[in-house]
Design an enzyme around this catalytic site. Sequence first.
Site, short mmCIF file in Angstrom:
data_model
loop_
_atom_site.label_atom_id
_atom_site.label_comp_id
_atom_site.label_asym_id
_atom_site.label_seq_id
_atom_site.Cartn_x
_atom_site.Cartn_y
_atom_site.Cartn_z
CB SER A 200 126.34 -32.92 36.27
OG SER A 200 125.11 -33.12 35.59
CG HIS B 267 116.66 -27.81 34.51
ND1 HIS B 267 117.02 -26.55 34.11
CD2 HIS B 267 115.37 -27.97 34.11
CE1 HIS B 267 115.99 -25.97 33.49
NE2 HIS B 267 114.98 -26.80 33.50
CG HIS C 249 105.36 -26.44 33.60
ND1 HIS C 249 105.59 -26.17 32.27
CD2 HIS C 249 106.60 -26.59 34.15
CE1 HIS C 249 106.89 -26.15 32.02
NE2 HIS C 249 107.53 -26.41 33.15
NE ARG D 128 112.92 -24.64 35.24
CZ ARG D 128 113.63 -23.55 34.94
NH1 ARG D 128 114.05 -22.75 35.91
NH2 ARG D 128 113.91 -23.27 33.70
CG ASP E 39 95.43 -28.95 40.71
OD1 ASP E 39 96.20 -28.65 39.77
OD2 ASP E 39 94.76 -28.10 41.33
N GLY F 161 122.61 -37.24 32.47
CA GLY F 161 121.93 -38.16 33.38
C GLY F 161 121.77 -37.59 34.78
CG ASN G 195 120.70 -25.37 34.47
OD1 ASN G 195 119.55 -25.81 34.46
ND2 ASN G 195 121.74 -26.07 34.05
C1 HEM Z 1 109.29 -28.98 27.16
C2 HEM Z 1 109.67 -29.10 28.40
C3 HEM Z 1 109.82 -27.96 29.36
C4 HEM Z 1 110.05 -26.62 29.13
C5 HEM Z 1 110.21 -25.91 27.80
C6 HEM Z 1 110.09 -25.98 30.43
C7 HEM Z 1 110.33 -24.63 30.62
C8 HEM Z 1 110.26 -23.98 31.85
C9 HEM Z 1 110.46 -22.57 32.05
C10 HEM Z 1 110.78 -21.55 30.96
C11 HEM Z 1 110.27 -22.32 33.36
C12 HEM Z 1 110.35 -20.97 34.07
C13 HEM Z 1 111.73 -20.74 34.63
C14 HEM Z 1 111.90 -19.42 35.33
O1 HEM Z 1 111.07 -18.52 35.19
O2 HEM Z 1 112.89 -19.27 36.04
C15 HEM Z 1 109.97 -23.58 34.00
C16 HEM Z 1 109.69 -23.74 35.33
C17 HEM Z 1 109.36 -24.95 35.92
N1 HEM Z 1 109.47 -26.20 35.33
FE1 HEM Z 1 109.61 -26.54 33.36
N2 HEM Z 1 109.87 -26.91 31.40
C18 HEM Z 1 109.71 -28.13 30.79
C19 HEM Z 1 109.54 -29.35 31.42
C20 HEM Z 1 109.48 -29.53 32.77
C21 HEM Z 1 109.46 -30.81 33.43
C22 HEM Z 1 109.61 -32.16 32.73
C23 HEM Z 1 109.35 -30.58 34.77
C24 HEM Z 1 109.32 -31.53 35.93
C25 HEM Z 1 108.96 -32.78 35.88
C26 HEM Z 1 109.28 -29.14 34.93
C27 HEM Z 1 109.11 -28.48 36.12
C28 HEM Z 1 109.10 -27.12 36.27
C29 HEM Z 1 108.69 -26.45 37.49
C30 HEM Z 1 108.15 -27.13 38.73
C31 HEM Z 1 108.88 -25.08 37.27
C32 HEM Z 1 108.63 -23.95 38.26
C33 HEM Z 1 109.92 -23.59 38.94
C34 HEM Z 1 109.74 -22.57 40.04
O3 HEM Z 1 108.62 -22.15 40.34
O4 HEM Z 1 110.78 -22.21 40.62
N3 HEM Z 1 109.38 -28.54 33.71
N4 HEM Z 1 109.98 -24.58 33.06
#
Ligand code: HEM
Length: 332
Positions: A85, A75, A197, A71, A257, A81, A100
């Site tokens: 940062s 970000h 996710h 994640r 997966d 880019g 963040n």
């Molecule tokens: C529309 C796009 C996306 C939205 C709205 C989104 C939103 C979120 C939110 C709300 C969380 C939870 C944060 C928290 O509870 O602290 C999260 C976690 C996460 N996001 Fe996304 N995300 C998006 C795209 C992505 C992309 C493109 C990736 C990676 C390629 C990604 C990887 C992750 C991962 C791995 C987590 C889990 C983090 C953890 O367990 O610490 N996300 N995301």
Amino acid sequence: MERCTCSSSSQITHIIILMCVFVVMSATLVHGQGTRVGFYATTCPRAESIVSSTVATHFRSNTAIAPALLRMHFHDCFVRGCDASVLIDGSNTEKTAPPNLGLRGYEVIDDAKTQLEAACPGIVSCADILALAARESVVLTGGRSWLVPTGRRDGRVSLASETTDLPGFRESIDSQKQKFSAKGLNTQDLVVLVGGHTIGTTACQFFSYRLYNFNGTASSDPSINASFLPQLQALCPQNGDGTKRVAFDTGSENRFDASFFANLRNGRGILESDQKLWTDASTRAVVQRFLGITGLAAFNVEFGRSMVKMSNTGVKTGTDGEIRKICSAINS
Ligand code: HEM
Ligand SMILES: *[C@@H]1O[C@H](CO)[C@@H](O)[C@H](O)[C@H]1NC(C)=O
Ligand SMILES: *[C@@H]1O[C@H](CO)[C@@H](O)[C@H](O)[C@H]1NC(C)=O
């Protein structure tokens, strides 16, 4: 040479120039914006293995760092880019902005940087550490590896105000597409990358509004599977602890997966933005490619491809930016 149709040396010059332009253009396509696989092969041959082993060591004591680092790279790339940062400390830097605040795993990046500075001082950028750590996170959770072009340099600017480029958890599909397309990523990249996710967790505060009084009604978000709803309500009680964490990919949150996509089909997406990938026909078509027995192989291949694209977003190379001495501060 007797078959050569070129009649003058000026025509030959033209052809040579055209060939040069072609070679440069295709090199750009293969390597992205000036990054290339093996950038550190001679200057810091152990760069990639140092990052891998550092991430692996931290992962052994805390598996939650894998999703955290994946994640963090996303970000970083979406704001100014992939230039690290996101790592800069200070008032009103990116890391102080709401999207963040939940980022974790900074200590892993700092640890890798310390070891890299000991092995090859001033050579490896923090931006490349983030890209390499993201790949390692996928590999450690069972995903397929890919080649990471390197050679990114670190930025010297970090502004909280620019984090509005990041998509939000209530974002419509149109708006998700727009934010990805602004980074050169198409609809397929969007669906594939949100497939990240498949690992990790989210705090209740980002989706519990779907479970109670959704959208001003007395009930819940109708796109949630009826048998799943009580499970989610038990995990995140109304007015309960908003910081409690719940797996995105119910049943296999530690495995990279394709079951995240099957969950979307079954109304078992956690975030509103994720479930919409199934509700909307244009993104559902991509989700469908990752269902069934060929789904996992397709997802693994596409994820690596889309990550290389995302990792090349707005990168600084050559003499742009700098190689930071410590990842949390620009060089003085
Ligand atoms: C529309 C796009 C996306 C939205 C709205 C989104 C939103 C979120 C939110 C709300 C969380 C939870 C944060 C928290 O509870 O602290 C999260 C976690 C996460 N996001 Fe996304 N995300 C998006 C795209 C992505 C992309 C493109 C990736 C990676 C390629 C990604 C990887 C992750 C991962 C791995 C987590 C889990 C983090 C953890 O367990 O610490 N996300 N995301
Ligand atoms: C929420 O309600 C608004 C109008 O009140 C409507 O336009 C919108 O489509 C609803 N959203 C969902 C996800 O049901
Ligand atoms: C609800 O989830 C179950 C189990 O995943 C699934 O078999 C069923 O088809 C889902 N229902 C809907 C409407 O998607």
